[in-house]
Design an enzyme around this catalytic site. Structure first.
Site, PDB file in Angstrom:
ATOM      1  N   LEU A  38      73.037  34.076  51.317  1.00  0.00           N
ATOM      2  CA  LEU A  38      74.286  34.723  51.715  1.00  0.00           C
ATOM      3  C   LEU A  38      74.606  35.889  50.781  1.00  0.00           C
ATOM      4  O   LEU A  38      75.716  36.407  50.806  1.00  0.00           O
ATOM      5  CB  LEU A  38      75.440  33.709  51.684  1.00  0.00           C
ATOM      6  CG  LEU A  38      75.385  32.539  52.662  1.00  0.00           C
ATOM      7  CD1 LEU A  38      76.573  31.607  52.456  1.00  0.00           C
ATOM      8  CD2 LEU A  38      75.356  33.022  54.111  1.00  0.00           C
ATOM      9  N   LYS A  48      38.711  40.795  40.406  1.00  0.00           N
ATOM     10  CA  LYS A  48      39.695  39.721  40.495  1.00  0.00           C
ATOM     11  C   LYS A  48      39.020  38.373  40.206  1.00  0.00           C
ATOM     12  O   LYS A  48      39.546  37.545  39.467  1.00  0.00           O
ATOM     13  CB  LYS A  48      40.253  39.708  41.925  1.00  0.00           C
ATOM     14  CG  LYS A  48      41.729  39.453  42.008  1.00  0.00           C
ATOM     15  CD  LYS A  48      42.199  39.676  43.441  1.00  0.00           C
ATOM     16  CE  LYS A  48      43.659  39.389  43.570  1.00  0.00           C
ATOM     17  NZ  LYS A  48      44.180  39.602  44.902  1.00  0.00           N
ATOM     18  N   ASP A 103      37.082  35.647  47.129  1.00  0.00           N
ATOM     19  CA  ASP A 103      37.713  36.955  47.326  1.00  0.00           C
ATOM     20  C   ASP A 103      36.625  38.023  47.365  1.00  0.00           C
ATOM     21  O   ASP A 103      35.533  37.825  46.828  1.00  0.00           O
ATOM     22  CB  ASP A 103      38.733  37.264  46.227  1.00  0.00           C
ATOM     23  CG  ASP A 103      39.833  38.210  46.719  1.00  0.00           C
ATOM     24  OD1 ASP A 103      40.974  37.762  46.930  1.00  0.00           O
ATOM     25  OD2 ASP A 103      39.534  39.412  46.932  1.00  0.00           O
ATOM     26  N   GLY A 134      63.523  43.103  50.580  1.00  0.00           N
ATOM     27  CA  GLY A 134      62.226  43.771  50.459  1.00  0.00           C
ATOM     28  C   GLY A 134      61.140  42.712  50.457  1.00  0.00           C
ATOM     29  O   GLY A 134      61.312  41.636  51.016  1.00  0.00           O
ATOM     30  N   ARG A 140      56.180  45.522  46.683  1.00  0.00           N
ATOM     31  CA  ARG A 140      56.106  45.837  48.107  1.00  0.00           C
ATOM     32  C   ARG A 140      57.504  45.883  48.736  1.00  0.00           C
ATOM     33  O   ARG A 140      58.277  44.947  48.605  1.00  0.00           O
ATOM     34  CB  ARG A 140      55.203  44.825  48.834  1.00  0.00           C
ATOM     35  CG  ARG A 140      53.737  45.034  48.479  1.00  0.00           C
ATOM     36  CD  ARG A 140      52.815  44.067  49.192  1.00  0.00           C
ATOM     37  NE  ARG A 140      52.764  42.765  48.538  1.00  0.00           N
ATOM     38  CZ  ARG A 140      51.928  41.792  48.898  1.00  0.00           C
ATOM     39  NH1 ARG A 140      51.088  41.975  49.899  1.00  0.00           N
ATOM     40  NH2 ARG A 140      51.931  40.638  48.267  1.00  0.00           N
ATOM     41  N   CYS A 157      57.018  40.200  53.074  1.00  0.00           N
ATOM     42  CA  CYS A 157      57.129  39.378  54.287  1.00  0.00           C
ATOM     43  C   CYS A 157      58.253  39.763  55.240  1.00  0.00           C
ATOM     44  O   CYS A 157      57.982  40.076  56.400  1.00  0.00           O
ATOM     45  CB  CYS A 157      57.242  37.914  53.891  1.00  0.00           C
ATOM     46  SG  CYS A 157      55.744  37.331  53.082  1.00  0.00           S
TER      47      CYS A 157
HETATM   48  N1  LIG Z   1      53.215  36.714  49.654  1.00  0.00           N
HETATM   49  C1  LIG Z   1      53.945  35.725  50.126  1.00  0.00           C
HETATM   50  O1  LIG Z   1      54.927  35.333  49.526  1.00  0.00           O
HETATM   51  C2  LIG Z   1      53.589  35.064  51.421  1.00  0.00           C
HETATM   52  C3  LIG Z   1      54.223  33.861  51.767  1.00  0.00           C
HETATM   53  C4  LIG Z   1      53.914  33.268  52.992  1.00  0.00           C
HETATM   54  C5  LIG Z   1      52.985  33.844  53.839  1.00  0.00           C
HETATM   55  N2  LIG Z   1      52.381  35.004  53.466  1.00  0.00           N
HETATM   56  C6  LIG Z   1      51.353  35.548  54.368  1.00  0.00           C
HETATM   57  O2  LIG Z   1      50.081  35.180  53.826  1.00  0.00           O
HETATM   58  C7  LIG Z   1      49.126  36.225  54.007  1.00  0.00           C
HETATM   59  C8  LIG Z   1      48.567  36.668  52.681  1.00  0.00           C
HETATM   60  O3  LIG Z   1      49.579  37.221  51.903  1.00  0.00           O
HETATM   61  P1  LIG Z   1      49.411  37.504  50.331  1.00  0.00           P
HETATM   62  O4  LIG Z   1      50.681  38.086  49.869  1.00  0.00           O
HETATM   63  O5  LIG Z   1      48.858  36.296  49.662  1.00  0.00           O
HETATM   64  O6  LIG Z   1      48.257  38.629  50.395  1.00  0.00           O
HETATM   65  P2  LIG Z   1      47.607  39.470  49.215  1.00  0.00           P
HETATM   66  O7  LIG Z   1      47.486  40.843  49.709  1.00  0.00           O
HETATM   67  O8  LIG Z   1      48.335  39.189  47.934  1.00  0.00           O
HETATM   68  O9  LIG Z   1      46.146  38.822  49.058  1.00  0.00           O
HETATM   69  C9  LIG Z   1      45.125  38.909  50.018  1.00  0.00           C
HETATM   70  C10 LIG Z   1      43.784  38.710  49.303  1.00  0.00           C
HETATM   71  O10 LIG Z   1      42.749  38.596  50.284  1.00  0.00           O
HETATM   72  C11 LIG Z   1      41.587  39.227  49.775  1.00  0.00           C
HETATM   73  N3  LIG Z   1      40.630  39.458  50.890  1.00  0.00           N
HETATM   74  C12 LIG Z   1      40.642  40.444  51.819  1.00  0.00           C
HETATM   75  N4  LIG Z   1      39.600  40.293  52.665  1.00  0.00           N
HETATM   76  C13 LIG Z   1      38.923  39.186  52.262  1.00  0.00           C
HETATM   77  C14 LIG Z   1      37.771  38.508  52.727  1.00  0.00           C
HETATM   78  N5  LIG Z   1      37.070  38.932  53.782  1.00  0.00           N
HETATM   79  N6  LIG Z   1      37.375  37.385  52.071  1.00  0.00           N
HETATM   80  C15 LIG Z   1      38.057  36.926  50.992  1.00  0.00           C
HETATM   81  N7  LIG Z   1      39.145  37.542  50.503  1.00  0.00           N
HETATM   82  C16 LIG Z   1      39.584  38.651  51.135  1.00  0.00           C
HETATM   83  C17 LIG Z   1      42.130  40.467  49.105  1.00  0.00           C
HETATM   84  O11 LIG Z   1      41.197  41.015  48.197  1.00  0.00           O
HETATM   85  C18 LIG Z   1      43.381  39.878  48.405  1.00  0.00           C
HETATM   86  O12 LIG Z   1      43.059  39.404  47.116  1.00  0.00           O
HETATM   87  C19 LIG Z   1      49.860  37.293  54.816  1.00  0.00           C
HETATM   88  O13 LIG Z   1      49.650  37.051  56.170  1.00  0.00           O
HETATM   89  C20 LIG Z   1      51.319  37.049  54.471  1.00  0.00           C
HETATM   90  O14 LIG Z   1      52.185  37.499  55.478  1.00  0.00           O
HETATM   91  C21 LIG Z   1      52.636  35.615  52.285  1.00  0.00           C
HETATM   92  O1  LIG Z   2      70.695  36.121  49.786  1.00  0.00           O
HETATM   93  C1  LIG Z   2      69.699  36.850  49.665  1.00  0.00           C
HETATM   94  C2  LIG Z   2      68.379  36.356  49.506  1.00  0.00           C
HETATM   95  C3  LIG Z   2      67.337  37.251  49.398  1.00  0.00           C
HETATM   96  N1  LIG Z   2      67.557  38.588  49.434  1.00  0.00           N
HETATM   97  C4  LIG Z   2      66.414  39.530  49.344  1.00  0.00           C
HETATM   98  O2  LIG Z   2      65.424  39.153  50.291  1.00  0.00           O
HETATM   99  C5  LIG Z   2      64.122  39.507  49.838  1.00  0.00           C
HETATM  100  C6  LIG Z   2      63.165  38.356  49.972  1.00  0.00           C
HETATM  101  O3  LIG Z   2      63.539  37.325  49.102  1.00  0.00           O
HETATM  102  P1  LIG Z   2      62.846  35.875  49.112  1.00  0.00           P
HETATM  103  O4  LIG Z   2      62.937  35.280  50.436  1.00  0.00           O
HETATM  104  O5  LIG Z   2      63.414  35.124  47.988  1.00  0.00           O
HETATM  105  O6  LIG Z   2      61.348  36.268  48.713  1.00  0.00           O
HETATM  106  P2  LIG Z   2      59.913  36.271  49.429  1.00  0.00           P
HETATM  107  O7  LIG Z   2      58.954  35.959  48.348  1.00  0.00           O
HETATM  108  O8  LIG Z   2      59.751  37.531  50.183  1.00  0.00           O
HETATM  109  O9  LIG Z   2      59.899  35.005  50.405  1.00  0.00           O
HETATM  110  C7  LIG Z   2      60.153  35.104  51.803  1.00  0.00           C
HETATM  111  O10 LIG Z   2      58.985  35.504  52.509  1.00  0.00           O
HETATM  112  C8  LIG Z   2      57.866  34.603  52.335  1.00  0.00           C
HETATM  113  C9  LIG Z   2      56.680  35.244  53.032  1.00  0.00           C
HETATM  114  O11 LIG Z   2      56.590  34.967  54.385  1.00  0.00           O
HETATM  115  C10 LIG Z   2      58.237  33.241  52.908  1.00  0.00           C
HETATM  116  O12 LIG Z   2      57.132  32.356  52.790  1.00  0.00           O
HETATM  117  C11 LIG Z   2      59.451  32.709  52.155  1.00  0.00           C
HETATM  118  O13 LIG Z   2      59.844  31.452  52.703  1.00  0.00           O
HETATM  119  C12 LIG Z   2      60.595  33.704  52.290  1.00  0.00           C
HETATM  120  O14 LIG Z   2      61.725  33.286  51.519  1.00  0.00           O
HETATM  121  C13 LIG Z   2      64.314  40.008  48.396  1.00  0.00           C
HETATM  122  O15 LIG Z   2      64.280  41.409  48.382  1.00  0.00           O
HETATM  123  C14 LIG Z   2      65.695  39.508  48.012  1.00  0.00           C
HETATM  124  O16 LIG Z   2      66.325  40.340  47.072  1.00  0.00           O
HETATM  125  C15 LIG Z   2      68.835  39.092  49.589  1.00  0.00           C
HETATM  126  O17 LIG Z   2      69.050  40.314  49.630  1.00  0.00           O
HETATM  127  N2  LIG Z   2      69.874  38.201  49.702  1.00  0.00           N
END
Ligand SMILES: NC(=O)c1ccc[n+]([C@@H]2O[C@H](COP(=O)([O-])OP(=O)(O)OC[C@H]3O[C@@H](n4cnc5c(N)ncnc54)[C@H](O)[C@@H]3O)[C@@H](O)[C@H]2O)c1
Ligand SMILES: O=c1ccn([C@@H]2O[C@H](COP(=O)(O)OP(=O)(O)O[C@H]3O[C@H](CO)[C@@H](O)[C@H](O)[C@H]3O)[C@@H](O)[C@H]2O)c(=O)[nH]1
Length: 463
Positions: A251, A36, A31, A258, A328, A261
């Site tokens: 559902l 961190k 990172d 929110g 977020r 993603c």
């Molecule tokens: N948060 C989720 O639930 C989730 C789930 C599936 C997919 N994603 C996707 O995955 C990606 C990452 O999401 P996240 O929520 O883990 O992000 P995040 O913002 O929590 O973390 C990103 C990290 O990358 C670091 N970073 C930035 N530039 C860097 C570099 N050059 N080298 C090394 N580290 C660096 C930052 O300091 C930070 O710690 C996004 O594209 C998101 O859409 C997120």
């Molecule tokens: O029936 C439902 C289910 C979820 N939510 C809302 O939807 C949002 C997202 O919920 P959830 O999907 O559980 O959380 P995330 O961590 O954002 O995960 C989603 O986004 C990720 C990032 O891409 C994906 O990897 C996951 O598969 C996908 O579920 C939240 O605000 C929930 O309150 C509702 O309002 N109604």
């Protein structure tokens, strides 16, 4: 066992790195944030995810997991480098790929042996092609670098479980070598693997997230109609859920989705479609419904109360969903400023999100209103004039209907997560507004009078 580097230690990168180590690979998480990295080295997780810290400590102690800001040392001899950096939304809705570009440049400068770069971040279709071209254009050493797509499907709050027991692993590759290497890396997980080309893999991620977002917006749309026609959205959802083609999950109507993603990935796909001369009408509808939904209860409460000026407002839940400290795109971030603008004195409870929320809205006077963070729902409810529920934390669900009645000055509750049975709230003497269901009106005469609910329509003729 493979030597793996992971770029980015957020929800995706850190959890992936820790789980790869748990399955026997040698992992270095990189990172750019030195604090961190120091925190992680001391065994503390920078994010709140169940089970994560234990696995971090175990794998670090057993020598399979390390953290660094020195990307060169981590990338130079890795068999595979997974990219998990952010791809945040830009003002026009498109995904910001600058973090990906920086990592690509760092990889190109560092690798000293053939390696596979695997993009885990959610990226627009075609990005993997560009990353491969970019890295090869800037390669310093004479080595072979190929790029593969491996989108992540974990949900926050259950990230470790979702990774170790994923319903499927999607791999998008353009060569047998890349496909086999990724299959081998995932072999110890014993999970179903779907192998497709890179562009399909990139699209599967957006199509999946947007489908889920659409499902939620659809239920919210139906919920709003339920209120107008006297149906109950929870009964409607239950009735629908027996049909396996519809399914039981996602559902739940409420105050919208929110998180980091759904909001960004719906806008990103809408943007990709526009760029290609196509209008993605269903996704646009999901976005529009969600935008309206987030402040639906605030609008209902404004009608009911006229003003929040000087009122004590209990806010239960700040995070975008339970089980995470992430704010977020949380509904609280849209509603709290509206309440403060009106001069509300907010007493907010969230078991893990308050600290992050206080960075945006510090405790004390905030504009015309004020905010105080409390450590239990009961402390928030004491003498409150009105209560908003934004997140269905276990601690919030544990509050009984009678507690609202007992603790609040006027037991008026606006529930954005449909936690309670409407009739139970009414019977307890609470005026209860939720989403897609009837309003609970206190059933005793005394309370009905207090809330102005004597129904004049039913007066016999002549009175
Ligand atoms: N948060 C989720 O639930 C989730 C789930 C599936 C997919 N994603 C996707 O995955 C990606 C990452 O999401 P996240 O929520 O883990 O992000 P995040 O913002 O929590 O973390 C990103 C990290 O990358 C670091 N970073 C930035 N530039 C860097 C570099 N050059 N080298 C090394 N580290 C660096 C930052 O300091 C930070 O710690 C996004 O594209 C998101 O859409 C997120
Ligand atoms: O029936 C439902 C289910 C979820 N939510 C809302 O939807 C949002 C997202 O919920 P959830 O999907 O559980 O959380 P995330 O961590 O954002 O995960 C989603 O986004 C990720 C990032 O891409 C994906 O990897 C996951 O598969 C996908 O579920 C939240 O605000 C929930 O309150 C509702 O309002 N109604």
């Amino acid at each position: 066992m493979y030597k793996i580097a992971v770029a980015g230690t957020g929800y995706v990168g850190l959890v992936a790195g820790v789980c790869f180590a748990e399955k026997g690979h040698q992992v270095t998480c990189v990172d750019i944030d030195r604090n961190k990295v120091n925190v992680m080295k001391s065994g503390i997780s920078p994010i709140y995810e169940e089970g994560l810290e234990e696995l971090m400590q175990k794998n670090y102690a057993e020598g399979r997991l390390d953290y660094t800001i020195d990307y060169q040392s981590a990338y130079k001899d890795a068999d595979a480098i997974f990219i998990g950096v952010g791809t945040p939304e830009q003002p026009d809705g498109s995904a910001n790929l600058s973090y990906i570009a920086t990592v690509a440049r760092q990889i190109a400068e560092s690798v000293e042996k053939d390696c596979l770069v695997v993009v885990k971040s959610t990226v627009p279709v075609g990005t993997n092609d560009k990353v491969e071209q970019f890295i090869n254009d800037f390669l310093v050493n004479d080595v072979r670098v190929e790029v593969a797509s491996n989108p992540e499907f974990l949900a926050q709050g259950s990230a470790v479980h979702d990774t170790l027991y994923a319903e499927r692993v999607i791999i998008g590759t353009e060569s047998k070598w890349a496909e086999e290497l990724l299959m081998n890396i995932y072999e110890p997980f014993h999970l179903p693997i779907v192998s497709v080309n890179r562009r399909s893999a990139e699209m599967i991620k957006y199509a999946s997230n947007d489908f889920l977002a659409l499902k939620i917006s659809y239920m919210n749309d139906i919920a709003n109609l339920c209120e107008l026609v006297g149906a109950d959205i929870q009964d409607v959802a239950r009735g629908m859920s027996f049909d396996e083609r519809i399914g039981r999950k996602f559902l739940n109507a409420g105050i919208g989705y929110g998180g980091s993603c759904f909001p960004k990935d719906t806008k990103a796909l809408e943007y990709i479609a526009k760029q290609n001369g196509y209008e993605l009408k269903t996704v646009t509808a999901a976005i529009n419904v969600n935008n309206e939904q987030k402040t639906l209860l605030y609008k209902k409460a404004s009608k009911r109360l006229i003003t929040f000026n000087g009122l004590k407002v209990a806010v239960l839940g700040l995070t975008f969903k339970p089980g995470t400290d992430d704010l977020r795109e949380a509904a609280s971030l849209e509603n709290v400023p509206l309440l403060l603008e009106q001069g509300a004195d907010i007493y907010a409870f969230d078991p893990v999100g308050a600290e992050n929320f206080a960075k945006v809205y510090p405790e004390g006077k905030n504009g015309k209103g004020s905010i105080t963070y409390v450590s239990s729902p009961e402390d928030a409810l004491k003498n409150a004039n009105v209560c908003f529920i934004f997140t269905e934390w276990g601690e919030v669900k544990a509050v009984t209907p009678e507690t609202y009645k007992k603790l609040m000055r006027t037991s008026l509750v606006f529930d954005g997560r449909n936690i309670y049975k409407v009739d139970e709230m009414g019977e307890a003497g609470v005026e209860y507004h939720s989403v897609g269901r009837k309003v609970a009106i206190p059933t005793s005469k005394k309370e009905a009078k207090e809330f102005g609910h004597i129904d004049t329509d039913l007066q016999p003729v002549g009175y």
